[in-house]
Write a protein that holds these residues in place. Sequence first.
Motif, PDB file in Angstrom:
ATOM      1  N   MET A  33      14.190  -0.136   2.487  1.00 30.58           N
ATOM      2  CA  MET A  33      14.438  -1.008   1.340  1.00 30.58           C
ATOM      3  C   MET A  33      15.861  -0.918   0.809  1.00 30.58           C
ATOM      4  O   MET A  33      16.300  -1.767   0.039  1.00 30.58           O
ATOM      5  CB  MET A  33      13.476  -0.654   0.192  1.00 30.58           C
ATOM      6  N   ARG A  34      16.602   0.100   1.186  1.00 31.52           N
ATOM      7  CA  ARG A  34      17.947   0.334   0.661  1.00 31.52           C
ATOM      8  C   ARG A  34      18.848  -0.877   0.898  1.00 31.52           C
ATOM      9  O   ARG A  34      18.918  -1.421   2.003  1.00 31.52           O
ATOM     10  CB  ARG A  34      18.556   1.564   1.325  1.00 31.52           C
ATOM     11  N   ARG A  87      18.635  -3.957  -0.133  1.00 26.47           N
ATOM     12  CA  ARG A  87      18.045  -5.292  -0.050  1.00 26.47           C
ATOM     13  C   ARG A  87      17.809  -5.867  -1.448  1.00 26.47           C
ATOM     14  O   ARG A  87      17.595  -5.143  -2.407  1.00 26.47           O
ATOM     15  CB  ARG A  87      16.722  -5.242   0.714  1.00 26.47           C
ATOM     16  N   THR A  88      17.828  -7.199  -1.539  1.00 24.89           N
ATOM     17  CA  THR A  88      17.404  -7.914  -2.750  1.00 24.89           C
ATOM     18  C   THR A  88      16.243  -8.802  -2.333  1.00 24.89           C
ATOM     19  O   THR A  88      16.387  -9.659  -1.458  1.00 24.89           O
ATOM     20  CB  THR A  88      18.543  -8.767  -3.330  1.00 24.89           C
ATOM     21  N   ARG A 100      15.013  -3.326  -6.566  1.00 24.83           N
ATOM     22  CA  ARG A 100      15.141  -4.305  -5.475  1.00 24.83           C
ATOM     23  C   ARG A 100      14.666  -5.692  -5.893  1.00 24.83           C
ATOM     24  O   ARG A 100      14.914  -6.672  -5.183  1.00 24.83           O
ATOM     25  CB  ARG A 100      14.307  -3.888  -4.251  1.00 24.83           C
TER      26      ARG A 100
END
Length: 361
Positions: free
Chosen positions: A217-218, A220-221, A246
């Motif tokens: 998940m790092r 990401r939007t 996020r």
Amino acid sequence: MKKNIEIGKNIEGLFGTRDENLRVIEDGLHVTIDLKADSVEIKGEAENVGRAEQVFVDYETLQRAGHKFTNGDLGSMLRVVTQDPNVTLRSLAEAGKQRSFGKRAVQPKSINQRRYIEAIEKTDMIFGIGPAGTGKTYLAVAMAIAALLNKQASRIILARPAVEAGERLGFLPGTLQEKVDPYLRPLYDALYDLLDAEKVDRFLEKNVIEIAPIAFMRGRTLNDAFVILDEAQNTTSEQMKMFVTRLGFNSKAVITGDVTQIDLPGAKRSGLLEAMDILSNVEGISFCHFDEGDVVRHHLVQRIIRAYDDAKTAREAQLQLSLGNAGPSGTRSDARPQPRMDDREMERRGNADGAEDRIAD
């Protein structure tokens, strides 16, 4: 108060196997229901009798409209109706009908599950916290599928920390996806239970449904997405902060976890526990708590959870008792006091110290 209700030709289905549903109504509303030849007699306080009568009226209305109750849903819905005076059987059934969960109808089986579903509908970030078997993950996945099928979201993202439950599995063979799949299997199980296998496979292939460990998940939007973080009690503080930041436009996040089953190595504090402290007063975030009464697995699971809770309470009480017997310096209050030095002993020690000083000189 006493009330007689005529029995319609389709009302018998409300009674349940061996009248188990009638007992749910009796116990929940504190009324007595007697079956007559062509009517039902309800006795109790006026308000409770009125609520019980409304159950019979709603059931008959739903039957005439062609509503079908399956998989024990009626008993579960009656428990919710008897616990919450603001809910009727008809409103509960029609609310579930408006949601599209794929191949399976999903109804809340407890009042906390109902509040959880309503919070997911109304709030953009929801924490579902409670013991195993309370439907936290399953209901979150069901609501995600409903959002996808109703075009309220364009994709579903399911994340989980890759932490072993009390054992070390070492290096797993295969590709990266094959390595992390065992940790994410409960999410696959919920998907295949709610959707046809072919549709799940197609969504996974096109990344309409994405399942990944939280480490992915790092950076990401996540826009126009329904995002679920499962087993959140096994996230670190850094991972939890990274995940909750996020969220993009037109997105919703559900975070589920059981704070009694933390498998983080060492003395790391759970990111879920920290988030409960820091985010509890943030507007737009809902916290839904479950207990053993919400367990929808085998009835033994409720008893097992209760037994573990009782054991934990007993250990904490024993610890408090032992700390209460300790003095302010950490020693036990019943420890024997040290004898006070008399003047001759002090003089003797002073002379000895003076002699040592003269030898040093």
